[in-house]
Design an enzyme around this catalytic site. Structure first.
Site, PDB file in Angstrom:
ATOM      1  N   TYR A   8       0.865  -1.181   0.000  1.00 30.41           N
ATOM      2  CA  TYR A   8       0.000   0.000   0.000  1.00 30.41           C
ATOM      3  C   TYR A   8       0.898   1.225   0.000  1.00 30.41           C
ATOM      4  CZ  TYR A   8      -4.203   2.765   0.886  1.00 30.41           C
ATOM      5  OH  TYR A   8      -5.246   3.643   0.764  1.00 30.41           O
ATOM      6  N   ARG A  14      -6.918   2.366   2.954  1.00 30.90           N
ATOM      7  CA  ARG A  14      -7.626   1.109   2.709  1.00 30.90           C
ATOM      8  C   ARG A  14      -6.876  -0.107   3.249  1.00 30.90           C
ATOM      9  NH1 ARG A  14     -12.856   2.254   0.521  1.00 30.90           N
ATOM     10  NH2 ARG A  14     -12.652   4.211  -0.608  1.00 30.90           N
ATOM     11  N   TRP A 107     -11.621  13.294  -1.196  1.00 25.15           N
ATOM     12  CA  TRP A 107     -10.608  13.042  -2.229  1.00 25.15           C
ATOM     13  C   TRP A 107     -11.065  13.364  -3.653  1.00 25.15           C
ATOM     14  CZ3 TRP A 107      -5.988  12.454  -0.322  1.00 25.15           C
ATOM     15  CH2 TRP A 107      -5.825  11.873   0.939  1.00 25.15           C
TER      16      TRP A 107
END
Length: 206
Positions: A8, A14, A107
């Site tokens: 990630y 997430r 976002w």
């Protein structure tokens, strides 16, 4: 023991539910945090061109709920029956719905006026409605004295803690009308493995 690698970016995002479940299970893993300039190199290697991805002995698994559920199953924390497993998935999916609604204005919305409007709708209408559902479901399971599913932690709690982190950062008293949920947050934070991870995890903006 299998070899675990979690891919990630340098943030909670997430991937954090998977990190929480790995911590709760005491499973060692390689926490690979990519810089954004590295992503073009890694993207073609990922099953759906997305992150997070958990690599297990060379097999790549993507999608945050699937990853957290897999770790939960590996460690016996996915629910003891098919019904309990379905409830854990149901709760996790509900929390992801809320996280996605937050991501929409944080976002993806570029217009500042619309961003402010979406944020207001989320905190004034959408979130309170769902927190009410979540509190009732917690009480329905065990009187609100334990966890969402059965008598132990599942991936549902991992997603709820991530959601609570985000909403409390925006509105510190947001859980005040939901004492059972507020108590659950503290219970998760002191869970063996998770407590240690929270104390040492990197401080990141997301």
């Amino acid at each position: 023991m299998p070899s675990y690698k979690l891919y990630y970016f340098h943030g909670r995002g997430r991937a954090e539910p998977a990190r929480l479940m790995l911590a709760a299970a005491g499973l060692p893993y390689e926490d690979i945090r990519l810089e954004y300039e590295q992503w073009p190199e890694y993207k073609p290697k990922m099953p759906m061109g997305q992150a997070p991805v958990l690599e297990v002995d060379g097999t790549m698994i993507c999608q945050s709920v699937a990853i957290a559920r897999f770790v939960a199953k590996e460690s016996g924390r996915a629910g003891k029956t098919n019904i309990e497993q379905a409830w854990a998935d149901m709760m996790a999916d509900g929390f992801v719905d809320m996280l996605n609604k937050m991501a929409d204005y944080v976002w993806y919305e570029e217009d500042e006026a619309r961003k402010a409007e979406k944020k207001k709708t989320f905190f004034d209408t959408t979130l309170p409605e769902f927190l009410g559902y979540f509190e009732k479901l917690l009480v329905a399971n065990n009187g609100g004295g334990g966890f969402f599913v059965g008598d132990g932690l599942t991936h549902a709690e991992a997603f709820f803690l991530c959601l609570s982190d985000d909403i409390i950062a925006e509105k510190p008293n947001v859980l005040s009308p939901y004492p059972k949920l507020a108590a659950l947050v503290e219970r998760i934070k002191t869970y063996p493995g998770i407590k240690e991870w929270l104390a040492k995890r990197p401080q990141t903006p997301f």
